[in-house]
Design an enzyme around this catalytic site. Structure first.
Site, short mmCIF file in Angstrom:
data_model
loop_
_atom_site.label_atom_id
_atom_site.label_comp_id
_atom_site.label_asym_id
_atom_site.label_seq_id
_atom_site.Cartn_x
_atom_site.Cartn_y
_atom_site.Cartn_z
N ARG A 134 -12.18 13.33 9.53
CA ARG A 134 -13.23 14.19 8.99
C ARG A 134 -14.57 13.49 9.12
O ARG A 134 -14.65 12.35 9.56
CB ARG A 134 -12.97 14.47 7.50
CG ARG A 134 -12.80 13.19 6.69
CD ARG A 134 -12.82 13.41 5.21
NE ARG A 134 -12.40 12.25 4.45
CZ ARG A 134 -13.16 11.19 4.20
NH1 ARG A 134 -14.39 11.15 4.65
NH2 ARG A 134 -12.69 10.18 3.49
N GLY A 146 -8.15 5.41 -1.84
CA GLY A 146 -8.97 5.12 -3.00
C GLY A 146 -8.48 3.99 -3.87
O GLY A 146 -8.85 3.87 -5.03
N GLU A 201 -6.84 2.40 8.71
CA GLU A 201 -6.59 3.84 8.62
C GLU A 201 -7.58 4.59 9.49
O GLU A 201 -8.56 4.02 9.98
CB GLU A 201 -6.70 4.33 7.17
CG GLU A 201 -8.10 4.24 6.58
CD GLU A 201 -8.17 4.78 5.16
OE1 GLU A 201 -7.18 5.41 4.72
OE2 GLU A 201 -9.19 4.58 4.49
N GLU A 236 1.40 -5.31 4.28
CA GLU A 236 0.53 -5.88 5.30
C GLU A 236 0.06 -7.25 4.85
O GLU A 236 0.04 -7.57 3.66
CB GLU A 236 -0.70 -4.99 5.53
CG GLU A 236 -0.43 -3.71 6.25
CD GLU A 236 -1.68 -2.90 6.49
OE1 GLU A 236 -1.63 -2.00 7.33
OE2 GLU A 236 -2.71 -3.16 5.83
N HIS A 266 -15.33 -4.73 5.96
CA HIS A 266 -14.81 -3.39 6.26
C HIS A 266 -15.72 -2.78 7.33
O HIS A 266 -16.87 -2.44 7.05
CB HIS A 266 -14.81 -2.54 5.00
CG HIS A 266 -14.18 -1.19 5.16
ND1 HIS A 266 -13.22 -0.70 4.30
CD2 HIS A 266 -14.33 -0.23 6.09
CE1 HIS A 266 -12.84 0.51 4.69
NE2 HIS A 266 -13.52 0.82 5.78
N LYS A 317 0.82 -1.20 0.00
CA LYS A 317 0.00 0.00 0.00
C LYS A 317 0.86 1.26 0.00
O LYS A 317 1.93 1.29 0.62
CB LYS A 317 -0.90 0.04 1.23
CG LYS A 317 -1.92 -1.07 1.33
CD LYS A 317 -2.76 -0.90 2.60
CE LYS A 317 -3.82 -1.96 2.74
NZ LYS A 317 -4.62 -1.76 3.98
N GLU A 348 -11.00 2.90 10.88
CA GLU A 348 -11.44 1.87 9.95
C GLU A 348 -10.65 0.57 10.16
O GLU A 348 -9.44 0.58 10.37
CB GLU A 348 -11.29 2.36 8.51
CG GLU A 348 -12.00 3.70 8.28
CD GLU A 348 -12.41 3.92 6.84
OE1 GLU A 348 -12.17 3.04 6.01
OE2 GLU A 348 -12.97 4.99 6.55
N VAL A 363 -18.86 10.31 4.32
CA VAL A 363 -20.03 10.35 3.45
C VAL A 363 -21.21 9.62 4.11
O VAL A 363 -22.36 10.05 4.05
CB VAL A 363 -19.71 9.68 2.09
CG1 VAL A 363 -20.95 9.62 1.21
CG2 VAL A 363 -18.58 10.41 1.39
#
Length: 447
Positions: free
Chosen positions: A291, A164, A287, A200, A208, A158, A275, A294
C-alpha cells in the site's frame, strides 16, 4: 482513466487522495462515520456517504457498506489509503467481483505479503536478502531452541500475521526463549486470531530502511529510492527521512535495483514498500507493505513525482509515467508525524483544537485534515498531521525543520510537537547517528 473514485479512508490521507483526484479531473466520493461528518475531506469531496457509527468495525472496516456506497454513487474505483482495508485481500477480491477497481495490488499479492512467513519465503526466492531465521512457523520449543542455537542469540520471535510490535518478543538466552515463545504466541492469537510465530536473528543496532517500489502491472518495476524510518517508539515510526543518512549512492543503487527487479519478477501492480533492517553494510528483509505509506511525501519531495497520481495511473491500466532512468534524487526531506498525544507519555489527547496554524515558506509541506474548531474524535489513530520539510541537503533541511516547528501552533489538545522541537536540537539527530532503539532510550532517560 477512472470517472469516479471512492476514497475508503479518513483524515489526512483521505484529503491527500482527494487532492490527487481533483488534479486529475476525477470525481470523488468519500465515506465517513457519524463521528467524521464535519471532517475536511467530507466538506471538499464531490459526494459523501455516511457508512455507520464511530467504531471502525461498523464503518471504515465495513466492506458491505463501502461496496454499497460504490454502487449507489457509481464509483468505478476505490482508493483505500493506508490502514483500515488497504491490505485486506478479501476487500480487493470483493471489489473485483463487483467490477470495481481496487487501487492497489491483487488480492493474491496482498495475501502473500500479509503472511510474514510466506513473505519471507517469497523475498528469498526473488533474490531479496533476508534475516537468518526459521523457514516457517515454529510450533515446538525444541525446534525453537535448535534454530536459536544455529543463528545465535539474541533472537526475536514474531507473529506471522502481525504488525505494530504485537506478538513480538526478544530472547537473549535459552532460558528466555520458552517464556518469549509462549508470550508471543499468546499475544499473536489474541491480536490477529492466528498464533503462528517464527524466529529471526535479533540485530543489536540496526537502522530501519525501506525502499519505495512500483510495479506497472505488465511485468515492469522501478524504485523511488529509500527512506530511513529508524526513529521509532514501540515499533511505530515517528520521524522519517529520505535519503537515509546511513547509505551512500552505491548502496542505494544496489538495494533499489534488487527491489525493482523483484517487483517486476513478481508481476506486482501499484505501490509497495520493501522494508529492511540495515546493519554493518548489510540489508535484511523484514516485510513488504502492499500500500501507500504514511511517509510517502518525503519520497515525493526528493523525486518530484506524485505517488498517488502513479497509483491511479497504474490501476487504470496506463502503466508508469516514468522509467528508472527518469527518477532523480534531489536534496533531502524529513517528515514528522504530529499526533494528538502527550509528547512524553504518548497518551492520546482527543478534544477540540482551539487554534491551528501551520508553517509555510520554501520547502515546507503540511498534510493535515484538521482546522481550528475541529474536534479530534477518540475512536481512531491519533495522527493529526504530517510536517514535511525539503532542503538542498540535510543541513538545510534541518534548519528549515527547526524553523517550521517553531511556527507550528496547535492549541486545545496535547501534541507531539514539543518532542520534535527537542529532537531537532539533539546532536545525534543532527549527525544522523541513530538506530531503531535510539528514541526509546532517549525517552527513558527523560532528556
Amino acid at each position: 482513466m477512472f470517472q469516479k473514485i471512492l476514497i475508503a479512508n479518513r483524515g489526512e490521507i483521505a484529503l491527500r487522495v482527494l487532492r490527487a483526484c481533483k488534479e486529475l479531473g476525477i470525481q470523488t466520493v468519500v465515506v465517513h462515520s457519524t463521528a467524521d461528518a464535519d471532517a475536511m475531506h467530507v466538506r471538499l469531496a464531490d459526494e459523501s456517504v455516511c457508512i455507520g457509527p464511530p467504531p471502525s468495525r461498523d464503518s471504515y472496516l465495513n466492506i458491505h457498506q463501502i461496496v454499497a456506497a460504490c454502487e449507489i454513487t457509481g464509483a468505478d474505483a476505490v482508493h483505500p489509503g493506508y490502514g483500515f482495508l488497504s491490505e485486506n485481500a478479501k476487500f480487493a477480491d470483493i471489489l473485483a467481483a463487483h467490477n470495481i477497481t481496487f487501487i492497489g495490488p491483487s488480492g493474491d499479492h496482498i495475501r502473500v505479503m500479509g503472511d510474514k512467513i510466506e513473505a519471507k519465503r517469497t523475498a528469498k526466492r526473488l533474490g531479496i536478502p533476508v534475516v537468518p531465521g526459521s523457514d516457517g512457523a515454529v510450533t515446538e520449543e525444541k525446534e525453537a531452541r535448535r534454530i536459536a542455537a544455529e543463528i545465535g542469540y539474541p533472537v526475536i520471535i514474531k507473529a506471522s500475521a502481525g504488525g505494530g510490535g504485537r506478538g513480538m518478543k526478544v530472547a537473549h538466552t535459552e532460558t528466555d526463549l520458552e517464556i518469549a515463545l509462549q508470550t508471543a504466541r499468546s499475544e499473536a492469537g489474541a491480536a490477529f486470531g492466528d498464533d503462528a510465530v517464527y524466529i529471526e536473528k535479533y540485530l543489536e543496532k540496526p537502522r530501519h530502511i525501506e525502499v519505495q517500489v512500483f510495479g506497472d502491472g505488465f511485468g515492469g518495476g522501478v524504485h523511488f529510492g529509500e527512506r530511513d524510518c529508524s526513529l521509532q517508539r514501540r515499533h511505530q515510526k515517528v520521524w522519517e527521512e529520505a535519503n537515509s543518512p546511513a547509505l551512500n549512492a552505491e548502496e542505494r543503487s544496489r538495494i533499489g535495483g534488487i527491489c525493482a527487479k523483484a517487483i517486476a519478477d513478481l508481476g506486482y501492480s501499484g505501490a509497495g514498500t520493501i522494508e529492511f533492517l540495515y546493519e554493518n553494510g548489510e540489508f535484511y528483509f523484514i516485510e513488504m507493505n502492499t500500500r501507500l505509506q504514511v511517509e510517502h511525501p518525503v519520497t515525493e519531495a526528493i523525486t518530484g513525482i506524485d505517488l498517488v497520481h502513479e497509483q491511479i495511473r497504474v490501476a487504470s491500466g496506463g502503466g508508469l509515467s516514468v522509467r528508472q532512468e527518469d527518477i532523480k534524487f534531489n536534496g533531502h526531506a524529513i517528515e514528522c508525524r504530529i499526533n494528538a498525544e502527550d509528547p512524553r507519555t504518548f497518551t492520546p489527547s482527543p478534544g477540540t483544537i482551539t487554534h491551528f496554524h501551520t508553517p509555510g515558506g520554501l520547502g515546507i509541506r503540511v498534510d493535515s485534515g484538521v482546522y481550528s474548531g475541529y474536534k479530534i474524535p477518540p475512536y481512531y489513530d491519533s495522527l493529526i498531521g504530517k510536517l514535511i520539510v525539503h532542503g538542498r541537503n540535510r543541513v538545510e533541511c534541518m534548519m528549515r525543520l527547526r524553523r517550521a516547528l517553531d511556527e507550528f501552533v496547535v492549541d486545545g489538545i496535547k501534541t507531539t510537537l514539543p518532542l520534535f522541537r527537542d529532537l531537532v536540537g539533539n546532536a545525534d539527530i543532527a549527525n544522523g547517528d541513530y538506530d531503531i532503539h535510539w528514541l526509546e532510550k532517549y525517552l527513558a532517560k527523560g532528556e
